[in-house]
Enzyme design. Structure first.
Site, PDB file in Angstrom:
ATOM      1  N   LYS A   1       0.839  -1.198   0.000  1.00  0.00           N
ATOM      2  CA  LYS A   1       0.000   0.000   0.000  1.00  0.00           C
ATOM      3  C   LYS A   1       0.883   1.260   0.000  1.00  0.00           C
ATOM      4  O   LYS A   1       2.100   1.173   0.239  1.00  0.00           O
ATOM      5  CB  LYS A   1      -0.945  -0.067   1.199  1.00  0.00           C
ATOM      6  CG  LYS A   1      -1.968  -1.225   1.094  1.00  0.00           C
ATOM      7  CD  LYS A   1      -2.837  -1.325   2.344  1.00  0.00           C
ATOM      8  CE  LYS A   1      -3.879  -2.435   2.217  1.00  0.00           C
ATOM      9  NZ  LYS A   1      -4.712  -2.562   3.451  1.00  0.00           N
ATOM     10  N   TYR A  14     -11.921  -2.941  -3.828  1.00  0.00           N
ATOM     11  CA  TYR A  14     -12.515  -3.143  -2.497  1.00  0.00           C
ATOM     12  C   TYR A  14     -14.044  -3.174  -2.545  1.00  0.00           C
ATOM     13  O   TYR A  14     -14.695  -2.870  -1.535  1.00  0.00           O
ATOM     14  CB  TYR A  14     -12.028  -2.053  -1.539  1.00  0.00           C
ATOM     15  CG  TYR A  14     -10.642  -2.319  -0.970  1.00  0.00           C
ATOM     16  CD1 TYR A  14     -10.376  -3.476  -0.240  1.00  0.00           C
ATOM     17  CD2 TYR A  14      -9.606  -1.402  -1.142  1.00  0.00           C
ATOM     18  CE1 TYR A  14      -9.117  -3.724   0.286  1.00  0.00           C
ATOM     19  CE2 TYR A  14      -8.335  -1.651  -0.610  1.00  0.00           C
ATOM     20  CZ  TYR A  14      -8.098  -2.811   0.104  1.00  0.00           C
ATOM     21  OH  TYR A  14      -6.851  -3.055   0.634  1.00  0.00           O
ATOM     22  N   ASN A  22      -1.953  -0.101   7.267  1.00  0.00           N
ATOM     23  CA  ASN A  22      -1.417  -1.432   7.580  1.00  0.00           C
ATOM     24  C   ASN A  22      -0.553  -2.026   6.468  1.00  0.00           C
ATOM     25  O   ASN A  22      -0.385  -3.230   6.360  1.00  0.00           O
ATOM     26  CB  ASN A  22      -2.525  -2.380   8.042  1.00  0.00           C
ATOM     27  CG  ASN A  22      -3.573  -2.634   6.973  1.00  0.00           C
ATOM     28  OD1 ASN A  22      -3.483  -2.089   5.877  1.00  0.00           O
ATOM     29  ND2 ASN A  22      -4.547  -3.472   7.272  1.00  0.00           N
ATOM     30  N   HIS A  76      -1.592  -5.512   1.403  1.00  0.00           N
ATOM     31  CA  HIS A  76      -2.808  -6.294   1.146  1.00  0.00           C
ATOM     32  C   HIS A  76      -2.423  -7.670   0.605  1.00  0.00           C
ATOM     33  O   HIS A  76      -1.473  -7.795  -0.148  1.00  0.00           O
ATOM     34  CB  HIS A  76      -3.684  -5.592   0.099  1.00  0.00           C
ATOM     35  CG  HIS A  76      -4.669  -6.515  -0.569  1.00  0.00           C
ATOM     36  ND1 HIS A  76      -5.885  -6.818  -0.007  1.00  0.00           N
ATOM     37  CD2 HIS A  76      -4.603  -7.220  -1.729  1.00  0.00           C
ATOM     38  CE1 HIS A  76      -6.531  -7.682  -0.812  1.00  0.00           C
ATOM     39  NE2 HIS A  76      -5.771  -7.927  -1.860  1.00  0.00           N
ATOM     40  N   GLU A 132      -8.516 -10.664  -8.378  1.00  0.00           N
ATOM     41  CA  GLU A 132      -7.630  -9.515  -8.185  1.00  0.00           C
ATOM     42  C   GLU A 132      -6.489  -9.516  -9.198  1.00  0.00           C
ATOM     43  O   GLU A 132      -6.113  -8.460  -9.710  1.00  0.00           O
ATOM     44  CB  GLU A 132      -7.097  -9.519  -6.741  1.00  0.00           C
ATOM     45  CG  GLU A 132      -8.211  -9.228  -5.737  1.00  0.00           C
ATOM     46  CD  GLU A 132      -7.821  -9.423  -4.275  1.00  0.00           C
ATOM     47  OE1 GLU A 132      -8.681  -9.182  -3.408  1.00  0.00           O
ATOM     48  OE2 GLU A 132      -6.658  -9.825  -3.993  1.00  0.00           O
TER      49      GLU A 132
HETATM   50  P1  RTP Z   1      -6.526  -6.387   2.880  1.00  0.00           P
HETATM   51  O1  RTP Z   1      -7.788  -6.686   2.084  1.00  0.00           O
HETATM   52  O2  RTP Z   1      -6.033  -4.984   2.718  1.00  0.00           O
HETATM   53  O3  RTP Z   1      -5.475  -7.441   2.759  1.00  0.00           O
HETATM   54  O4  RTP Z   1      -6.958  -6.449   4.407  1.00  0.00           O
HETATM   55  P2  RTP Z   1      -7.737  -7.575   5.130  1.00  0.00           P
HETATM   56  O5  RTP Z   1      -8.269  -8.604   4.207  1.00  0.00           O
HETATM   57  O6  RTP Z   1      -6.827  -8.006   6.228  1.00  0.00           O
HETATM   58  O7  RTP Z   1      -8.935  -6.725   5.725  1.00  0.00           O
HETATM   59  P3  RTP Z   1     -10.329  -6.328   5.062  1.00  0.00           P
HETATM   60  O8  RTP Z   1     -11.380  -6.622   6.061  1.00  0.00           O
HETATM   61  O9  RTP Z   1     -10.463  -6.872   3.675  1.00  0.00           O
HETATM   62  O10 RTP Z   1     -10.182  -4.762   4.993  1.00  0.00           O
HETATM   63  C1  RTP Z   1      -9.447  -4.155   3.966  1.00  0.00           C
HETATM   64  C2  RTP Z   1      -8.658  -3.011   4.514  1.00  0.00           C
HETATM   65  O11 RTP Z   1      -9.541  -2.004   4.999  1.00  0.00           O
HETATM   66  C3  RTP Z   1      -8.975  -1.352   6.114  1.00  0.00           C
HETATM   67  N1  RTP Z   1      -9.871  -1.498   7.250  1.00  0.00           N
HETATM   68  N2  RTP Z   1     -10.165  -0.536   8.067  1.00  0.00           N
HETATM   69  N3  RTP Z   1     -11.234   0.999  10.206  1.00  0.00           N
HETATM   70  C4  RTP Z   1     -11.607  -0.260  10.069  1.00  0.00           C
HETATM   71  O12 RTP Z   1     -12.412  -0.804  10.815  1.00  0.00           O
HETATM   72  C5  RTP Z   1     -11.022  -1.034   8.961  1.00  0.00           C
HETATM   73  N4  RTP Z   1     -11.270  -2.316   8.698  1.00  0.00           N
HETATM   74  C6  RTP Z   1     -10.527  -2.605   7.608  1.00  0.00           C
HETATM   75  C7  RTP Z   1      -7.637  -1.991   6.385  1.00  0.00           C
HETATM   76  O13 RTP Z   1      -6.629  -1.211   5.725  1.00  0.00           O
HETATM   77  C8  RTP Z   1      -7.783  -3.346   5.711  1.00  0.00           C
HETATM   78  O14 RTP Z   1      -6.543  -3.875   5.357  1.00  0.00           O
END
Ligand code: RTP
Length: 155
Positions: A16, A56, A119, A122, A133
């Protein structure tokens, strides 16, 4: 020994904007390489809002969606395709839990991040999302090279 198919599993991994700006590209690529995965596609690019929204799309109803899209378009990202046995699941383990407060030391987020909205990286969460993707981020396809399955990595 594992089936040839499972060794060819691919995941979409993206560094990111914060990871790029903080100079973590080499460190992150190095962790996946040292594990034994093969780098099959890589490019630095900035994406437009509509593209980030597409990536997303599953999260479009979530309250953090606008901030997430702003974050992803805030600077260039490094889009990658990594290949190897169980790379989707193992890639997620290398990356660590979504919230850096919960990600273990030794994981990328555990070592380099503090906040969920910064974070660093991804990784695809399933083989099916990896396909989607990779098709979205690499519509031109990826260069074909046969990874010589390393006999000291694969039995
Ligand atoms: P990624 O898709 O980025 O690998 O992350 P992930 O699967 O671990 O998490 P996901 O639930 O798919 O969420 C995507 C990205 O959104 C941001 N996020 N912010 N503020 C919040 O509650 C929140 N929840 C998720 C994070 O940057 C996350 O990586």
């Amino acid at each position: 020994s594992s089936s040839l198919d499972s060794r060819m599993e691919q995941s979409f991994i993206m560094i990111k904007p914060d990871g790029v700006q903080r100079g973590l590209v080499g460190e992150i690529i190095s962790r996946f390489e040292k594990k034994g995965f093969y780098l099959k596609g890589v490019k630095l690019l900035s994406v437009e809002r509509s593209f980030a929204e597409k990536h997303y799309a599953d999260l479009s109803a979530r309250p953090f969606f606008p901030a997430l899209v702003d974050y992803i378009i805030s600077g260039p990202v490094v889009a990658m395709v990594w290949e190897g046995k169980n790379v989707v699941l193992t890639g997620r383990k290398i990356i660590g839990a979504t919230n850096p407060s919960d990600s273990a030391p030794g994981t990328i987020r555990g070592d380099f991040a503090i906040e969920m909205g910064r974070n660093v990286i991804h990784g695809s969460d399933s083989i099916e999302s990896a396909w989607k993707e990779i098709a979205l981020w690499f519509p031109e396809g990826i260069a074909e090279w046969k990874s010589n399955l390393h006999p000291w990595i694969y039995e």
